[in-house]
Motif scaffolding. Structure first.
Motif, PDB file in Angstrom:
ATOM      1  N   ASP A  63     -81.606 -23.394  87.301  1.00  0.00           N
ATOM      2  CA  ASP A  63     -82.258 -23.929  86.107  1.00  0.00           C
ATOM      3  C   ASP A  63     -83.565 -23.160  85.903  1.00  0.00           C
ATOM      4  OD1 ASP A  63     -83.637 -25.378  84.186  1.00  0.00           O
ATOM      5  OD2 ASP A  63     -82.958 -27.321  84.938  1.00  0.00           O
ATOM      6  N   GLU A  91     -86.175 -23.556  84.193  1.00  0.00           N
ATOM      7  CA  GLU A  91     -87.422 -24.321  84.192  1.00  0.00           C
ATOM      8  C   GLU A  91     -87.932 -24.627  85.595  1.00  0.00           C
ATOM      9  OE1 GLU A  91     -86.929 -27.834  81.873  1.00  0.00           O
ATOM     10  OE2 GLU A  91     -86.906 -26.758  79.951  1.00  0.00           O
ATOM     11  N   LYS A  92     -87.042 -24.594  86.584  1.00  0.00           N
ATOM     12  CA  LYS A  92     -87.436 -24.935  87.959  1.00  0.00           C
ATOM     13  C   LYS A  92     -88.117 -23.782  88.686  1.00  0.00           C
ATOM     14  CE  LYS A  92     -84.039 -28.512  89.106  1.00  0.00           C
ATOM     15  NZ  LYS A  92     -82.964 -28.894  90.052  1.00  0.00           N
ATOM     16  N   GLN A  94     -81.926 -25.441  94.349  1.00  0.00           N
ATOM     17  CA  GLN A  94     -83.134 -26.263  94.417  1.00  0.00           C
ATOM     18  C   GLN A  94     -84.331 -25.404  94.839  1.00  0.00           C
ATOM     19  OE1 GLN A  94     -82.856 -29.332  93.341  1.00  0.00           O
ATOM     20  NE2 GLN A  94     -80.618 -29.170  93.195  1.00  0.00           N
TER      21      GLN A  94
END
Length: 479
Positions: A53, A55-56, A92
């Motif tokens: 992602d 944005e992460k 993550q």
């Protein structure tokens, strides 16, 4: 967290579990919201898709995730939303271990020729083709040792440096510590090897057979698996200056026993590849079909997996050299002048085109030829009663031709000495070899399998330089 290999992750059913994976980026694509990273760590032909992602993660960090870069990713295993894979990792955490300058990195995500990849052999392990070949090569190495160990054979390391020429061909690489700019000479002007490291002229070995025979005379059944060298100035797709040979030698084996072992051995190796390397074999098969799609149907290779199953499904046909010559002499290709090397009669040394005709066209199964004329075979092969032929055997495969060469060895001292004299092999320098015929001699046999020839067969690669990590050929000793 401990790293998990890609090969284990793609087989995992632990959806939602967190994994740490490390590898090299094959490709990265995406949009302003998400990046899809194809990651491979060499453990499998399949890439693992990493979904990041945008944005992460820091924009500068993602900019460094380029083709060729090495990265570490921690994330959860999810069912894949796209085609081409069952699962993917939802990132993550992501870290770039090693940056890659994409402006000069030669392995861009596009098709590269095999010729180009040979020029960058230090990087070609990162390609699908050569990672697949390397994994199959490893599996075949393991299978060789597994087969012989299961039959009670003892693995022997024979010398790489030797003073003898097992084949009598003379095409050997010399080993010396003498100063080449100031060579010591004898009174008659020849190089004085008494001053050399071993006190005599020595070379890199062309075969471990002769020493293997010595071991078999005490251990019964042995095999060697090591590097061999031949200074043949050949640039063909079938020759290397440095290659690996598998050479079993067996006491109390006659020619028929030798043929039985060779057939069992080859079938074991091929079955092992089919049972343990199917993903890589399917990829290599598709690669070969793509490469040959523009050829005429009759010129295309047999499909790779089908070819391997063809060998397993058939008993090897056994016939004499004389019978083979009659078949070839009367064949349509020979009568129509389609052979590059016409077969005119008894005594010719068979070429690959003749061997392949027997296997692929005439018998349609692997072939073992026996009882060759003594003039075209080595001094150590046992003479038949006709004193014109020797108890040799060559195993012929589709698309390869000869894959194994072997014989029953001459165990009679007087006959062996006579044969050595006929072929100008210095018997006085090989007393150690002759001693096995003086002290409790027994019938014995053996054969040699060129490992890279086997690799050509099980991978479908067309050039022997592409089945060894760093090929050694005339004018090429890079890496």
């Amino acid at each position: 967290m401990r790293r998990t290999k890609v090969s284990d992750i793609i087989k995992s059913e632990e959806i939602g579990k967190e994994f740490l994976v490390k590898g090299w980026v094959r490709t990265r694509r995406g949009n302003k919201n998400v990046s899809f990273i194809a990651l491979n760590d060499g453990s499998t032909i399949h890439n693992l898709q990493i979904v990041a992602d945008v944005e992460k993660f820091d924009e500068e960090l993602l900019r460094r995730v380029t083709t060729g870069a090495s990265i570490a990713v921690t994330g959860t295993l999810n069912p894949s939303q796209g085609s081409g894979q069952q699962v993917e990792i939802l990132a993550q955490a992501l870290d770039v271990i090693g940056d890659c300058d994409v402006n000069v990195y030669p392995l861009q995500p596009k098709k590269h020729s095999l010729e180009f990849l040979r020029e960058i052999a230090h990087l070609r392990f990162r390609t699908n083709t050569f990672s697949a070949v390397a994994r199959v090569r490893h599996a075949m190495i393991f299978a060789v040792h597994s087969f012989f160990s299961s039959k009670g054979f003892v693995n022997i390391h024979t010398p790489i440096i030797t003073a003898s020429d097992a084949e009598g061909a003379g095409e050997m690489f010399q080993v010396t510590t003498l100063d080449l700019n100031n060579l010591p000479k004898t009174d008659d002007g020849k190089v004085n090897y008494a001053n050399d490291f071993f006190g005599k002229s020595t070379n890199l070995t062309v075969s471990g057979q002769l020493e293997g025979e010595l071991a078999a005379m005490g251990l019964g059944e042995i095999y060697t698996f090591g590097p061999t060298f031949r200074a043949e100035n050949s640039n063909t797709t079938r020759h290397l200056a440095e290659f690996w040979m598998i050479e079993p030698e067996m006491a109390f084996y006659e020619l028929e026993d030798n043929m039985d072992l060779a057939e069992e051995f080859l079938k074991y190796l091929i079955k092992y590849a089919l049972d343990n390397c199917m993903d890589d074999l399917k990829f290599l098969s598709a690669r070969l079909q793509e490469e040959e799609k523009n050829k005429k149907a009759e010129d295309r290779s047999m499909e790779l997996i089908e070819k391997m199953q063809f060998v397993l499904a058939n008993d090897f046909c056994r016939l004499t050299y004389s019978e083979a010559i009659e078949i070839l002499k009367n064949s349509k290709p020979n009568k129509k002048g389609q052979f590059k090397y016409p077969v005119e009669g008894y005594g010719v040394d068979l070429q690959s085109e003749h061997e392949r005709y027997l296997v692929e066209k005439h018998f349609k199964k692997p072939v073992i030829l026996t009882n060759y004329p003594k003039e075209i075979k080595a001094f150590y092969m046992k003479m038949n009663q006709d004193e014109k032929t020797v108890r040799a055997m060559d195993v012929l495969f589709p698309q390869i031709g000869e894959i194994i060469g072997g014989s029953q060895r001459e165990e009679n001292y007087d006959k062996l000495v006579k044969r050595m004299n006929e072929m100008n092999v210095p018997a006085e320098q090989m007393s150690w070899y002759l001693d096995t015929r003086r002290f409790g001699t027994v019938p014995h046999s053996g054969f040699g399998l060129g490992f890279e020839r086997l690799m050509l067969f099980v991978t479908g690669m067309g050039n022997i330089r592409d089945v060894i990590p760093f090929p050694r050929t005339p004018n090429n000793a890079e890496f």
